[in-house]
Design an enzyme around this catalytic site. Structure first.
Site, PDB file in Angstrom:
ATOM      1  N   ASP A  36     -63.069  45.304 -28.713  1.00 38.16           N
ATOM      2  CA  ASP A  36     -62.273  46.031 -27.728  1.00 38.16           C
ATOM      3  C   ASP A  36     -63.218  47.005 -27.030  1.00 38.16           C
ATOM      4  OD1 ASP A  36     -60.425  47.839 -26.379  1.00 38.16           O
ATOM      5  OD2 ASP A  36     -58.869  47.020 -27.690  1.00 38.16           O
ATOM      6  N   CYS A  62     -45.501  46.545   5.837  1.00 38.16           N
ATOM      7  CA  CYS A  62     -44.812  47.376   6.835  1.00 38.16           C
ATOM      8  C   CYS A  62     -43.655  48.135   6.193  1.00 38.16           C
ATOM      9  CB  CYS A  62     -44.320  46.516   7.997  1.00 38.16           C
ATOM     10  SG  CYS A  62     -42.996  45.360   7.558  1.00 38.16           S
TER      11      CYS A  62
END
Length: 1079
Positions: free
Chosen positions: A527, A655
């Site tokens: 990890d 938008c």
């Protein structure tokens, strides 16, 4: 430069008490309760011996009082808060829980509840630790043998969360003591006593939640009784569904249609409320109304609207979640009439009634014999079967047709064993039921749940001698699986990818099971992340003193403490193409099994491809809040992880996010984007320019597009007009940003698209889902406005390296400084283009003179650069959601909420904003524990190696409902050609170092015509290119080096080729990948 102020305020002095006021909030943030391990000890005067001490929990009058006064540590519990919310967390903080029976299951339940943060947990057990217990309990070591189980557990459990009071009760429990608790859990209690205790709890006022649960070998069950009338406040934990209204008819019943922005999730019978409707005000009264005939974008309202006003526009419809009252039966009644069992596996629909009988028979066996059946004892198994038969014969009409003697025999053999995977699974389930009992959050289990994983047993038959204990820590597991299988577990070479929440649980489980604990075994865990505070509420191998350390190293050390024989190596490498020199061919080839404990899809897909390539079993799992899933990827038996994928999440059009938001998610997405643009990307662009002006400007000239122009404009703006030199400049910048975002842009939008604007088709422009905006008016008396300026100015100062003065956080002084800012008047402009096309993905508008503008910007930049001090740099800020002192979330929440106020969208608090903008994945310890337990039950099958696909199980579970859905994995797709067949798992290999001609002939002998051969992205051969025939007698490896320019590392012994083939009838055939082994 920024506009000049009326007067400087840098030298304003404030009284010292303002600082103390400002800090008072953090000073009040204390632990909810003390962190002492408390037990009241009284010495038996007759014996005067310490060994006969009586330990009683000093937990009287432990109600829910003062719960609301306690602070929630949001840094610690953020992921859990995303699941439960504040109200549920506060209820948990007032809950006192008793856990009786501290073998493996009790330890798992206690761990999950302490991590969740209940007020107190009392551990009750009168027994002593045996070597046998070490198979299932992660709290015990060999040094604890002979100690009281509760007292041997308390210290390690207390370390999990110092805000929870953990105490012990190692003496006989009386029913009157149960009144001290909101919930009691019994994991090792006979039925007669359980019925007595349950009657007391059921009839107590208020009722005490009672849970009885057991795991016996590969079998387990849970029984819940939360009282005669238990109210569930939230049955599923999901956010109320809502929709944006498009029309409402004047009918009886009324038809309501919604915009097709998102599917409606209403169900017939749901109650809904309406708001913001124009033209039909009668529906805005807040009264819940029932819906029916629900469809994806419409429903009927059980309401006569014929006399209502005519619908004009607008409106939001929102689901109203109703509380639900459940009537639990006491145990004595439920045993005789259990009702409907909760099923987990539909292939075993007849199993729960049999296990209901089997556990009662086991209780009677123990009562008569004073012990559990002995593993491998035919006599004991037959006695239990006889008891079950007698009990069954007395059931009358409820009598079972088939008692399944083989299953009962397996049940008897493993009855004494508490296996870790079973304890982990049921520990998650029961822990969640306790949370439900204490909070009313989620639907409780009603009332019995039975489960078995008998398929996990070895496929080869075992002799009675195989079960004989070896006086080892694995004896309980040996009593179920046999000593030979235990040796296979110990010699396993395993790879755990990730050591976060899932990884910690897996490492604990594997250590207790003895996986990779032998001389031939090895467990590798990797990890690349480090421990953060927010990890501590789930990743139970970590402590607060580990914050900042490597996850894998700390987790590996903690797992080795659970089982010192564990052969574990911790790495800090991300698994991916860039680390194939670490995780090379030899590494993968030597593995027996891979366990994924990852939190992102891309990493999962990479590991999946590696396992597919090297034909290694992959055990996959994941969690999302109260939900979890597991998937078994077994070579040649199942499809691989990447064979099926979830559809991508729907993204809001650009938008919508930038100009027409209609929910808080849109506002927060925009706010996160603005944060990164203003405080990270633009300062980084400035530094890129200043570090190498020539190269930077050349690249902009070469690009010559709108994006390059925008980049240069932002850099120039940052170094010229908006450059900050004092903290007052930063305040000015933040105040003007407020004006720009929430006033001027809204005025421009309204000027461009007035409220009565129409589209080209004649429809109103401001139709749903668009919401008409209103500009804000800044006021220093509005604390949210002032907070926005404070956060913005502090972050702006950080990017310019400007120190923050002490007076900045004093509201009065800050307000005075803000008042000095000159705010220019705004006049809307004609011809401003505001994007309305939902398909547009880039709002940078190109123009024909971009090149000329870029040249002019570069000239201005060069001029400005010469006036900067030598070595001038900015400090980009990377967004960090988990630090509440850095003002990142304050600024983002401020941006989002002011924008929401523009569009009359409900605002959210900073915590909710953090969940959305920080893309926090909701997570709790219970679902994580359950998922890993289920995976480890499948691991038994993988290590055995003899199981068929129908023996494996994939699982989807939702502890909130609760729902458990187990199914046989999907087999891989089979491709056939002549007498050959293969799947995605197959890889064809050729030894030696063949020429291209030899490879093509090798395929021709299989009836395949190879017309194209590639290595990586480079084409080595195509039959359509005459010049490629010159390569026929060259070695494939040499072609890869010469043509593909491939550098083959020393650790790589083979080369992979993709070959396109067709059969004799010129049909394309998908063949497996071909590997040429040349070393």
């Amino acid at each position: 430069m920024l506009p000049k102020n009326k007067r400087p305020v840098e030298d304003i002095r404030v009284e010292d008490d303002s600082d103390s006021d400002n800090n008072s909030g953090s000073q009040r943030k204390k632990a909810r309760v003390g962190c002492l391990i408390t037990s009241r000890t009284s010495v038996n005067k007759k014996s005067n011996s310490a060994s006969s001490t009586v330990v009683e929990p000093s937990l009287v009058n432990m109600g829910l009082e003062d719960v609301n006064m306690q602070d929630i540590d949001e840094d610690l519990h953020s992921r859990q808060l995303a699941v439960y919310g504040r109200e549920t967390m506060r209820k948990l903080f007032g809950a006192n829980v008793l856990i009786s029976g501290m073998q493996g299951l009790g330890a798992e339940i206690a761990k999950n509840l302490i991590l969740a943060g209940v007020k107190s947990v009392t551990l009750h057990d009168e027994g002593s630790v045996e070597l046998w217990d070490l198979s299932g309990n992660f709290l015990f070591s060999e040094n604890d043998v002979g100690k009281n189980r509760a007292q041997a557990s308390v210290q390690k459990l207390q370390e999990l969360n110092n805000a929870v009071l953990v105490s012990t009760l190692p003496t006989k429990l009386t029913k009157e003591q149960l009144s001290n608790y909101q919930a009691v859990v019994f994991t090792d209690i006979d039925l007669e006593t359980a019925i007595e205790f349950n009657d007391y709890c059921h009839n107590h006022q208020p009722p005490i939640a009672f849970i009885k649960t057991e795991v016996r070998g590969l079998f387990g069950y849970t029984f819940c009784d939360f009282g005669p009338e238990f109210t569930v406040a939230d049955v599923d934990g999901e956010e109320p569904h809502s929709g944006i209204i498009a029309s409402i008819s004047n009918d009886n019943p009324a038809l309501v249609t919604c915009v097709d922005d998102e599917r409606l999730e209403f169900q017939d019978g749901d109650l809904v409320i309406f708001s913001e409707i124009h033209g039909m005000p009668e529906l805005n009264d807040g009264k819940p109304r029932k819906v029916k005939s629900c469809r994806p974008y419409s429903f009927f309202l059980e309401e006569d609207t014929t006399k209502f006003g005519t619908y004009v526009k607008g409106g939001i419809v929102t689901q109203v979640k109703q509380p639900k009252v459940l009537n639990f039966k006491p145990l004595r009644e439920a045993l005789k009439a259990p009702g409907e069992f909760l099923l987990s596996d539909f292939s075993k629909f007849d199993r729960p009634p049999l296990l209901h009988l089997a556990f009662q028979a086991l209780d009677k066996f123990k009562g008569e014999s004073g012990r559990f059946p002995v593993a491998g004892s035919e006599d004991d198994a037959q006695k239990l079967i006889s008891i079950a038969t007698t009990m069954n014969d007395s059931l009358g009409d409820e009598k079972l047709d088939d008692l399944n003697p083989k299953l009962l025999k397996d049940f008897a053999y493993g009855a004494r064993a508490v296996l870790n995977p079973m304890a982990a699974m049921f520990g998650g389930i029961v822990g969640q039921e306790v949370v439900k009992a204490c909070s009313g959050k989620f639907h409780p289990l009603l009332q019995f749940f039975y489960f078995d994983s008998v398929e996990s047993l070895p496929t080869e038959p075992l002799e009675p001698s195989d079960f004989k204990p070896l006086n080892s820590r694995y004896d309980a597991q040996i009593s179920v699986f046999g000593a030979k299988f235990q040796k296979k577990l110990e010699d396993t070479r395993s790879f755990v990818v990730g050591s976060g929440a899932l990884g910690c649980e897996f490492l604990k489980n594997l250590a207790l099971m003895g996986v990779s604990c032998g001389t031939q075994g090895k467990l590798t865990v990797t990890d690349d992340d480090v421990i953060e505070k927010s990890n501590l509420s789930r990743q139970f191998l970590f402590r607060d003193w580990n914050i900042g350390q490597a996850k894998s190293t700390v987790a590996a050390s903690a797992a080795a403490l659970i089982n010192p024989r564990l052969q574990i190596e911790a790495l800090q490498n991300r698994v991916g193409p860039e680390t194939e020199n670490v995780f090379d061919d030899t590494f993968w080839e030597n593995l027996n099994v891979v366990v994924n404990a990852l939190d992102n899809v891309n990493a999962r897909l990479y590991v999946d491809q590696r396992c597919l390539y090297f034909q290694k079993p992959l055990l996959e799992s994941g969690t999302l809040g109260a939900k979890c899933n597991t998937q078994m990827v077994i070579p040649h038996l199942t499809e691989n992880y990447g064979a099926s994928r979830d559809p991508p999440e729907k993204q809001a059009p650009m938008c919508t996010v930038h100009s027409f938001p209609h929910n808080i998610d849109h506002c927060l997405t925009w706010a996160r984007s603005e944060f990164e643009g203003l405080l990270e990307k633009t300062p980084a662009e400035v530094n890129a320019y200043l570090s190498n002006p020539g190269e930077y400007t050349s690249s902009m000239i070469k690009a010559g597009d709108a994006q390059a122009r925008d980049n240069l404009e932002r850099v120039l703006e940052c170094l010229d007009r908006e450059r900050c030199e004092t903290f007052q400049d930063c305040i000015t910048w933040a105040r003007l940003k407020f004006e720009d975002y929430f006033v001027n842009r809204m005025k421009q939008l309204i000027f461009t698209f007035p409220e009565d604007a129409m589209t080209s088709t004649g429809a109103p422009f401001w139709s749903a889902p668009k919401r008409f905006p209103r500009p804000l008016e800044f006021s220093v008396s509005d604390q949210t406005h002032l907070n926005f300026v404070l956060a913005g100015s502090i972050l702006r100062a950080e990017t310019f390296g400007i120190p923050i003065p002490d007076w900045a956080k004093n509201p009065k002084t800050l307000a005075e400084a803000v008042d000095q800012v000159i705010v220019p008047d705004f006049q809307p402009k004609q011809g401003v283009k505001i994007e309305t096309d939902e398909n547009v993905t880039n709002l940078s508008s190109a123009s024909i003179d971009d090149g000329a503008v870029i040249d002019e910007l570069i000239k201005k930049l060069e001029s400005r650069r010469k006036s900067l001090p030598s070595g001038y740099v900015m400090k980009p800020i990377q967004f960090e959601k988990d630090d509440d002192t850095n003002y990142h979330m304050d600024f983002i929440a401020g941006l989002a909420n002011m924008r929401a106020r523009n569009y009359s969208i409900p605002e959210v608090d900073k915590l909710r904003a953090k969940f959305i903008a920080g893309r926090i994945i909701p997570a709790i310890a219970t679902s994580t524990a359950m998922a890993t337990g289920l995976v480890c039950l499948e691991l038994y099958k993988v290590i055995d190696g003899g199981h068929k696909v129908e023996d494996y199980r994939n699982t989807f579970a939702n502890l909130a409902l609760p729902l458990f859905s187990m199914a046989e994995p999907v087999p891989p797709k089979v491709i056939k050609h002549q007498d050959l067949s293969w799947t995605v798992w197959d890889r064809w290999t050729i030894k030696g170092n063949p020429t291209l001609r030899e490879l093509i002939k090798w395929l021709a002998d299989k009836g395949l015509d190879a017309y194209s051969i590639s290595c990586g992205s480079c084409l080595l051969f195509n039959s359509m290119f005459p010049r490629h025939k010159e390569r026929m007698d060259k070695k494939v490896v040499d072609l890869a080096r010469d043509v593909a320019k491939m550098e083959i590392p020393s650790y790589r012994r083979h080369l992979d080729l993709m070959v396109a083939c067709e059969d004799e009838e010129e049909n394309d055939i998908d063949i497996p990948q071909i590997s040429v082994y040349f070393r």
